[in-house]
Each structure stands twice: as structure tokens, then as C-alpha cells.
Enzyme design. Structure first.
Site, short mmCIF file in Angstrom:
data_model
loop_
_atom_site.label_atom_id
_atom_site.label_comp_id
_atom_site.label_asym_id
_atom_site.label_seq_id
_atom_site.Cartn_x
_atom_site.Cartn_y
_atom_site.Cartn_z
N GLU A 42 -6.71 -37.26 -13.89
CA GLU A 42 -7.95 -37.99 -14.18
C GLU A 42 -8.03 -39.36 -13.50
O GLU A 42 -9.10 -39.92 -13.36
CB GLU A 42 -8.12 -38.17 -15.69
N ASP B 285 -14.65 -42.90 24.99
CA ASP B 285 -15.45 -43.17 26.18
C ASP B 285 -14.63 -44.08 27.09
O ASP B 285 -13.66 -44.71 26.65
CB ASP B 285 -16.76 -43.84 25.77
N ASP C 165 -19.09 -47.22 22.57
CA ASP C 165 -19.90 -48.40 22.26
C ASP C 165 -21.32 -48.33 22.81
O ASP C 165 -22.07 -49.29 22.72
CB ASP C 165 -19.22 -49.66 22.80
N ASP D 195 -22.97 -42.63 23.17
CA ASP D 195 -21.83 -42.24 22.33
C ASP D 195 -22.23 -42.02 20.87
O ASP D 195 -21.41 -41.57 20.06
CB ASP D 195 -20.75 -43.34 22.37
N ASN E 28 4.49 -29.86 -17.68
CA ASN E 28 4.25 -30.12 -19.11
C ASN E 28 3.46 -28.98 -19.75
O ASN E 28 3.76 -28.53 -20.86
CB ASN E 28 3.51 -31.44 -19.29
N ASN F 100 -0.65 -38.90 -21.27
CA ASN F 100 -1.29 -38.90 -19.95
C ASN F 100 -1.83 -40.26 -19.58
O ASN F 100 -1.77 -40.69 -18.43
CB ASN F 100 -2.42 -37.86 -19.92
N ASP G 124 -0.63 -42.28 -16.36
CA ASP G 124 -1.59 -42.65 -15.33
C ASP G 124 -1.57 -44.15 -15.07
O ASP G 124 -1.76 -44.58 -13.92
CB ASP G 124 -3.00 -42.20 -15.74
#
Length: 960
Positions: A382, A424, A702, A706, A770, A795, A799
Site C-alpha cells: 500500500e 540528433d 533540440d 526532433d 506472511n 503492515n 511500511d
């Protein structure tokens, strides 16, 4: 030269909803004869005639008797089906037809009306007598159109007129001012007259004499309104510096040079002519020298052209279409999706299985449902969105300190995964600036005397200095050359023109002798030289002391050979020659550019950036191969690639790509490092082919040309001096042109991706282990091994321990290779590493069940607390085991933030059952004797994990 006549029958009903057709004859020029196209069967007939040698045709019409009339640049001709006849000596004043340009023809009954540079004329076809109707204020008549039986509308060099055939009177339409040339007319029979002028497109309302001018910001061509399509439009190019607002086909030209750098990247302008290209179908559109494209700029010269496409239908418009809409999925997007679906598949298997086992064994379906939901949550990483975003954001901050702006966060991972960088040439590998690279004497040796001759020529010319002149002036030591400049005074000049391809200045020395210094193209200057300087011993301008040798065949061969050698190295080569005169009147002309003495060569190049070679070498060491995709020619590109260290064996050109299928290109692309003369669309195609082969592709550019490739690449890289559309399409922008920051970007990208993968593999394998433990415990135990609230707290704390991962480091060996998302690898990691924790979970179950006798529902709190602590400590400790393929705490240490946070979470896990919050989470204090057992389980867990890690690396050749 050849000419091609292609007759188009176009219907004005389609354009203006008119009841009659308008037949337009559209002329395209090829090389030394005439081709007539038969519309019915598309058969091409070749017709030879000497009359059309060195000629061009403006209009072609057929009279009522079937004769075909040609209006050409050298007068009027008629074709009777067998031969051509020139009409030069007719009864009446036929001077208007003799060697004059005929702009248009208009058959009317027995008459043929002619518009030419001499005005308006009419030939009686039967008697072949000619009458002329010249006006006082203008000469050229470009087009006529019937207003009624007795009056013509006339488009002239001075605007719109009415011409009365009965009175031969001209009447100026006052709405149009002076010098508003009208080149074509069309009537919609609804009260409007459509006109094309040299400065725009007009809609003239006949009832009130007013007109509407479309796109007044366009000074050269008409910009056709999208809803008013004109079938054929001629336009005039006559002003340097203007932008071409449509795709046009050149009909006539004189010294026309156009800058196409916005489409090709080439710094120098290209010459455009009206000659047709023999193998046009086999060439890239940008290589066609009889076509000008919208958005390019006129450098010099004049031309008459036919508008082919406008607006979004132009070549430039097709590029804009490729820049709109949803961007394609990048390597990052595809990787995240694949990992997400992997976790969903695990969840779809585990959650129903746990729900059914708990429901069938405990007979409490509500609690089984809640437990199943907690399993789903437990399987989910999560914190993944936060960890990913934090990693990417930290990478962006680190890169910003190196003056690299990250516009899209997922580009951080993409640049780390990049294994091919397409770049390029102009402005990225090169300085995007023409410099004087070589100054050589006739024997090809460096000679500063040649440089000084070139300096005097460029310094004293008064015309507009081009890029080559600027390069000369910026190259030399100004102070030393100014001393030579003080020795000479400019007294005359022979300006540059594109026919001579050279320019000369005439200087006066202190001895009052005149010195002509000429600089120009190799062939043109060499043909005018009868001698050459044998190089002097010093750098002074010693025209009287240097030995002069004849320009014989041997010396000419030496000069041409050296010139060809310099051209093969990608240099633009000019020759410098001089000639001395005694004091004379200042009447110098082109004729005086003869019998000159050749001094040597000057060579120009857009050189490689100083940082390019180091950056490319660094990228090669990081496993990133380089491919150059450029619109420039292959000779210059090979020179630059050689200078910066890009190896190449095979080269593909744009015209080759035009005739290659995607499959053929895919088969060859891996062995090609240089792709030259590419159009913007072809650059984008190459990027997509590489992506289809599984590569993560970066593109660096540039220019406008391109933009499409920048958008389609997994990571688009540009510089802050790029055009706006390139910066908008790019994902990463370099604030400095030092390419070494690319190496830093790749390293940051791989470090960021490595930290993301750490979290995913740690969390997914730990959670899987787990849940695997819970699945077995649900079947074996008479109570839940851990309550739903305890699973969620477990958890959450785990986390939180991962928040510090963005600040962790990666091992050096991980940085050395490109890294990509691998859902299959994550799946194998979960299956082989995750169950290790289950082994020690079951050992903990046995310890709690048999040793501590927590084997009944009355003691489930003790059991659940014991597994809560062991589970959280093992998960947190495994962070250090998984973060490196080496031995943790011995060969590799985590950073201080990771050590501090994981230690803190482990401490919380131990002390939480003893805290006031324990009752809220249904935790119980554990006896002291539990912790030595816990320590032994954790040590054994780490030891076994390290053994399995070594086996996994040897088996699958991967870890993170």
C-alpha cells in the site's frame, strides 16, 4: 533542360460549387524535353523539340481547332500534333512575343489572348494578326477572366483592372493600391472574385468593390483559407528572410537558397531550383530541391512557385499532428502495470482460499470474510505510490542540483532503464556553430598566412556576412590581424552572387598597389587561378617574397585531391586567391577575377562539443549504446561520430528507410549506429522500431525536427536553448550543454529504480510469506494466528520502516547495467524468498504452541502477540538482507536513515505489547525468556536467507 507538362482537369464545382469546370494546366519542369500526360490512360508520351531547349512553360491551352498553344519563357509556340512552331513574326506589332515571357493564354472564339511581360495582346487565330493593348502604369499582365461579353477582369503587376475589349481602355479597381501584383483569378459566380497576389490571398466583392485579405502576416505566399480551397495557385518568392507559409513546387527560380535547418538540422542553406528530380520517388521529401516547405526561410534569391499544400496538409503540419493526443506508454508505465497485475493475480488466488479455509474450519463466515479482506490488504504494497513518488521526487531534486530539470517524474526511472540513446547531431553532439577548423596552404599544411588572407577578405566585405565569414572573424587573433588590416585600405569590392559563388575585395597597400583577395567555392576559384603560392617561411603577408609556381595539371590534381580529402572529413571547403594590380581606376568587375594566385584552403565545420566524447564514453561504460539520428548528410555525421567516439560500421540514409518495411528495418537496426538524412517522421519511426524490439529508448534533440521523436521516446531529453516545441515534447531539459550530466542522470535513474524495486520485492515477498503462514495457520489453529487489527498495525509499522528507502544507496555493480521492470522476476522472488519467512513463522508457531502452551482459544492473545513481534522484526530485518546482493553489515551497509528507521520500528515492535496501547490492539506482554528464542529464530532466518539469496543469484542471474 527537360520539361514536364502535366495537365490536370479540376472542377471548380468541388471548390466553389460552380456549374462549370475549370481546366488548369500545371507545369512541372524536369531536364531537356517535354512530356505530355494523357489523362485518360495515364500514358506518358515523350516529345522532343529543340525549340524547348533551355526553356520553361508557364501555360498551355487548346483552341477550338484543336491546336495546343504554349506560353513559355521565350515566347509563344503552337503544336499541331506533328511539330512545334514559334510565333515571332506576325502581322502587326509582334515584338511582345519575341523572347518575352508569356504568363498566360486565354482562347476566346477565334482569338487567343496573351498576357506577357510586355502587357496584353490578342492574336486572331485565323489571320494570325496580333494587336497589343499596353497600359501606361504597368507592363506585366498575369491573368484575365471574363466579367461580361465586352469586359475582362485583369490581374496585373499594378493590381486589379477592368479591360474593355471594345474601347481598349484600362480601368483601375481603386480597392487595390499600387504594386499589389495579382497572379491568378477565379470567379465563384456568386458575386465574389478570388485573387492571389504576391503578398496574400483576396476575396473581392464585385457589388461594392471591397475585398477581404486573408492572413496579412504572410508576406510572400497566399495562405488559403481551409474552407475556400483553390485548385491552383502561383506565388512569388522575392524577399530574403521571409518564412515560407505553404508547401510549394518551384516553377521558376534564380539563385534561390532556403534554410531548412528547422526540418533537417543543417546549418547551411540549400539551393532550390525548378529542375525536376529524376528519381524523386526514391528520395526523402526533404532531399527534393524543387520543393520548399512551410516554415523554412528564404536566405536569398527569387522564384515563382505553385502552392501544393497549406495548413495542416503541409509537411510541417503533419509533424504537428504527431504531437497531439495521448502519449504512448513508456517503459515505466508498462512496468508499473505489469507489477500491479502480478499482485492482483496473487490476491485473486490467496484471498478466496483463505476465506474458504477459515469459513469451513471456524464456521464463522463473517470473521472469515474480514480475515480475507485483511489478507488482501496485507498482500498489497500500500505504500507503493508514496515510495515511488518519493524516490522519483528525490531523484528529480538531486538532478536539479546538476542543472537538469525533470518535467515528468517517471522519466527518472526511464533514463535509468535506457539502453539505447538516439541523439540528433546538430546542437546536441555538436556546438551548433560553424567554426573555421582548418587553414591550409596548397600542400595541405597548416599555414596562418592563408588564415590572414581569408580574414582580410571577410573583414573588409560590406555585404551581409554569412556564417562562414563570421567563423573566420571569430577564429583568428584579432589583434595580430588588425595590424595587417592597418597595412591595407579597402578601395573596392566585387560582391558575392550565387552564380559566381565567390566574392572579392580590393585593398590598397602602403606602396599604393592594389590587391584583389578572392574567396569562394573550390571549382569556381580554381578555374580562375593560373599560379599558386609556394608557402613562405613566416606568417607575414609577403606577396612579393613568396615563390609563385604555375598552376599546372599536377598542382591542380594536388589541390583537388586535398579538397576531396577535406570534404570526406565533413568540412565545407573554400579557396582563397589573390592578384596584385598596379594603381589604376576603381573600375573592378567580375572580369578582373582572373589569372589569380591560389594561396590555400580554409575548411569549416560544426565541431563536436568538448564534453561529448567523455559523456559518450561514460554512457558506453553504463551499458547505453548510442545511435545518431540526423537530418544532416552522412559524411559530416561520420566525422562527428569519429571525433566523439561513436563506433559505426553500417549507415542507413533516409531514402533507404523510405523503401524498407518495418520488419526489414527491425532486422538491421541493431547493427546501425548512424542514420543520416532522416526526416522528422523517420526519426520517430526508428524510435518506435527500437521500442518494439524491447529496448528502452531515449532521444536527445533540440530542434523542431526532433519534437515527434522526443515525444515518442521513453525519455525525451532536450536543452534549455532548444526551440519551444522541443522543450515542450521533452521529459528532461539540460540547463547546461555539458553532456556529462546525462551520465549523472542515468546513475540517478538506476539508483531511483533500484530503491523502488527494493521496496516492491521486500514488501511483496514478505507479505506473501506472511499470508502463506496465515493460510497454514488458519487450517491448523483453532483460532486466528493474528487479528485483523494486528495485521493492519503490522503492515503499517513495516511500511513506515520503508519510508527511508529513497535515501538508501545502491551497490556499484547494480549501477553498471540498464535496469527494467520485470514482473516475472518479482514473481519468482516472491515464490522463492517469501516462503523462507513462513518456515520461521511455523517455527514460531511451534515454539508458542508447544513450549509456551498457547494452544487454546483462551491463550490466543499470547500466541498472536508472539507472532506479531516475530513477524514484524523478521520483515524489518529482511530489509537489510534484500537491499543488497552482498552480505549485509559486512560487505554492504545501508545508509544512516535506513538503519535508524528500521531500528526504531523493531524497538516499537518489542515494546508495543508493554505499552498502554497494548489493550487497544489486544496484545499481551511477553516473558523475557521469549526473546532469546526470538533472537535465535531471527539469526537462523538471516543465515538461511543469505544461502537462498546466493542460490537465487546463481540460478537466475539477478537479485534486484
Amino acid at each position: 533542360m527537360k520539361l514536364c507538362l502535366i495537365k490536370y482537369s479540376l472542377s471548380l464545382k468541388k471548390a466553389f460549387d460552380l456549374p462549370f469546370p475549370l481546366v488548369v494546366f500545371y507545369l512541372l519542369c524536369i531536364t531537356s524535353s517535354i512530356y505530355g500526360q494523357n489523362i485518360e490512360n495515364l500514358h506518358i508520351e515523350k516529345v522532343q523539340d529543340e525549340e524547348f531547349s533551355n526553356n520553361y512553360i508557364n501555360d498551355i491551352q487548346q483552341d477550338k481547332d484543336g491546336f495546343i498553344w504554349f506560353g513559355t519563357g521565350e515566347g509563344l509556340f503552337r503544336y499541331d500534333g506533328y511539330s512545334y512552331k514559334a510565333f515571332r513574326n506576325l502581322p502587326g506589332d509582334s515584338t511582345s512575343l519575341v523572347n518575352n515571357t508569356i504568363w498566360f493564354l486565354y482562347p476566346e472564339n477565334k482569338n487567343l489572348w496573351i498576357g506577357s511581360i510586355a502587357g496584353l495582346s490578342c492574336i486572331d487565330i485565323s489571320s494570325q494578326r496580333i494587336r497589343n493593348f499596353q497600359a501606361k502604369k504597368f507592363r506585366d499582365v498575369f491573368a484575365i477572366l471574363p466579367k461580361n461579353d465586352s469586359v475582362f477582369w485583369a490581374g496585373t503587376a499594378d493590381g486589379l483592372y477592368e479591360f474593355n475589349k471594345k474601347t481598349s481602355q484600362w480601368h483601375k479597381i481603386p480597392a487595390f493600391g499600387r504594386n499589389v501584383g495579382i497572379s491568378s483569378l477565379a470567379d465563384d459566380h456568386k458575386g465574389h472574385l478570388y485573387l492571389t497576389g504576391a503578398n496574400g490571398f483576396y476575396c473581392f466583392t464585385k457589388s461594392n468593390g471591397s475585398y477581404k485579405f486573408y492572413h496579412p502576416d504572410i508576406p510572400i505566399f497566399p495562405r488559403i483559407d481551409k474552407n475556400s480551397k483553390i485548385p491552383f495557385t502561383k506565388s512569388l518568392i522575392d524577399k530574403a528572410g521571409d518564412m515560407i507559409p505553404a508547401d510549394v513546387r518551384i516553377l521558376q527560380s534564380k539563385d534561390l537558397f532556403v534554410s531548412q535547418s528547422m526540418l533537417t538540422g543543417e546549418a547551411l542553406p540549400v539551393e532550390k531550383t525548378w529542375n525536376a528530380v529524376a528519381d524523386a520517388a526514391k528520395q526523402s521529401p526533404l532531399e527534393l530541391n524543387n520543393i520548399c516547405f512551410m516554415g523554412t526561410n528564404v536566405v536569398s534569391g527569387t522564384a515563382m512557385a505553385a502552392v501544393v499544400n497549406t495548413g495542416e496538409d503541409t509537411y510541417f503540419g503533419s509533424l504537428s499532428k504527431s504531437l497531439v493526443g495521448k502519449r504512448a506508454e513508456t517503459s515505466f508505465d508498462k512496468g508499473v502495470n505489469s507489477v500491479s497485475w502480478l499482485l492482483i493475480r496473487f490476491m485473486l488466488v490467496m484471498v478466496p482460499l483463505v476465506f474458504l479455509i477459515n469459513g469451513l474450519t471456524k464456521h464463522d463466515w463473517l470473521e472469515a470474510f474480514l480475515f480475507g479482506l485483511s489478507i488482501a490488504v496485507g498482500l498489497t504494497p500500500e505504500m507503493l505510490p508514496m515510495i515511488v513518488t518519493a524516490n522519483l521526487a528525490k531523484g528529480a531534486v538531486n538532478m536539479s542540483k546538476r542543472k537538469v530539470v525533470v518535467k515528468r517524474l517517471n522519466a527518472i526511472q526511464n533514463i535509468g532503464a535506457m539502453d539505447i540513446l538516439c541523439t540528433d547531431k546538430t546542437g546536441t553532439l555538436t556546438m551548433d556553430k560553424i567554426v573555421l577548423e582548418r587553414h591550409l596552404n596548397v600542400y595541405g599544411l597548416e599555414d596562418s598566412e592563408v588564415m590572414k588572407w581569408a580574414y582580410l577578405n571577410s573583414f573588409h566585405q560590406t555585404g551581409l556576412k554569412n556564417l562562414l565569414d563570421v567563423a573566420v572573424l571569430e577564429h583568428v587573433d584579432i589583434h595580430s590581424c588588425l595590424k595587417e588590416g592597418e597595412t591595407y585600405k579597402k578601395i573596392d569590392e566585387i560582391p558575392f552572387d550565387f552564380q559566381r559563388r565567390r566574392m572579392s575585395v580590393i585593398l590598397e597597400g602602403k606602396n599604393h598597389k592594389h590587391l584583389l583577395i578572392c574567396k569562394g567555392a573550390v571549382e569556381e576559384v580554381l578555374d580562375l587561378c593560373t599560379h599558386a603560392f609556394d608557402p613562405g617561411e613566416d606568417d607575414s603577408l609577403q606577396i612579393e617574397k613568396d615563390d609563385v609556381i604555375p598552376m599546372d595539371d599536377k598542382m591542380r590534381e594536388i589541390v583537388l585531391k586535398k579538397s576531396n580529402q577535406l570534404n570526406a572529413e565533413g568540412l565545407r571547403v573554400l579557396l582563397v586567391a589573390v592578384k596584385e594590380y598596379d594603381e589604376r581606376p576603381l573600375t573592378y568587375s567580375k572580369a578582373d577575377e582572373s589569372d589569380m594566385i591560389l594561396t590555400g584552403f580554409i575548411g569549416f565545420l560544426d565541431p563536436a562539443k568538448p564534453s561529448a566524447s567523455l559523456a559518450i564514453d561514460a554512457l558506453h561504460k553504463l551499458g547505453v549504446s548510442i545511435k545518431v539520428l540526423t537530418g544532416d548528410n552522412e559524411i559530416v555525421t561520420k566525422k562527428i561520430c569519429k571525433d566523439v567516439g561513436i563506433p559505426f560500421t553500417n549507415i542507413l540514409l533516409g531514402r533507404d528507410l523510405e523503401h524498407m518495411s518495418d520488419e526489414d528495418l527491425s532486422n538491421q537496426i541493431d547493427d546501425v549506429s548512424i542514420l543520416a538524412k532522416l526526416s522528422p517522421v523517420q526519426k520517430s519511426r526508428v524510435v518506435k522500431i527500437l521500442q518494439a524490439k524491447g529496448h528502452t529508448v531515449g532521444f536527445m534533440g533540440d530542434g523542431i525536427n526532433d519534437a515527434a521523436a522526443l515525444r515518442d521516446a521513453d525519455v525525451g531529453i532536450s536543452v534549455d536553448t532548444a526551440v519551444d516545441i522541443a522543450k515542450e515534447s521533452a521529459d528532461i531539459i539540460l540547463l547546461e550543454k555539458d553532456l556529462m550530466v546525462l551520465r549523472k542522470g542515468v546513475i540517478y535513474g538506476r539508483r531511483t529504480f533500484g530503491n523502488i524495486i527494493k521496496y516492491i520485492k521486500m514488501t511483496a515477498s514478505s507479505n506473501f510469506g506472511n499470508m502463506f503462514s496465515m493460510l497454514g495457520a488458519s487450517a491448523l489453529l483453532p483460532f486466528l494466528p493474528m487479528l485483523p487489527i494486528q495485521i493492519l498495525i503490522n503492515n503499517l509499522l513495516y511500511d513506515i520502516s520503508q519510508i527511508s528507502i529513497p535515501w538508501d544507496r545502491m551497490d556499484e555493480d547494480y549501477i553498471e547495467k540498464p535496469r527494467k521492470w520485470d514482473a516475472g522476476g518479482i514473481g519468482k522472488f516472491m515464490i522463492f524468498i517469501g516462503p523462507i519467512s513462513s518456515i520461521f513463522d511455523y517455527a514460531t508457531f511451534a515454539l508458542l504452541w508447544f513450549f509456551f502452551k498457547a494452544n487454546s482459544p483462551q491463550h490466543q492473545g499470547f500466541f498472536q502477540t508472539g507472532w506479531f513481534i516475530e513477524s514484524l522484526l523478521s520483515q524489518t530485518l529482511i530489509v537489510h538482507m534484500i537491499r543488497t546482493r552482498k552480505i549485509p553489515f559486512i560487505q554492504s551497509w545501508a545508509t544512516a536513515p535506513v538503519l535508524a528507521l528500521t531500528t526504531a520500528i523493531m524497538a516499537i515492535a518489542i515494546f508495543l505489547p508493554f505499552s498502554p496501547l497494548a489493550s487497544a490492539f489486544k496484545l499481551e506482554p511477553m516473558p523475557f525468556i521469549f526473546f532469546p528464542w526470538l533472537l535465535s529464530i531471527l539469526v537462523a532466518y538471516c543465515f538461511l536467507t543469505q544461502l537462498v539469496k546466493n542460490w537465487f543469484i546463481n540460478k537466475f542471474h539477478q537479485w534486484l
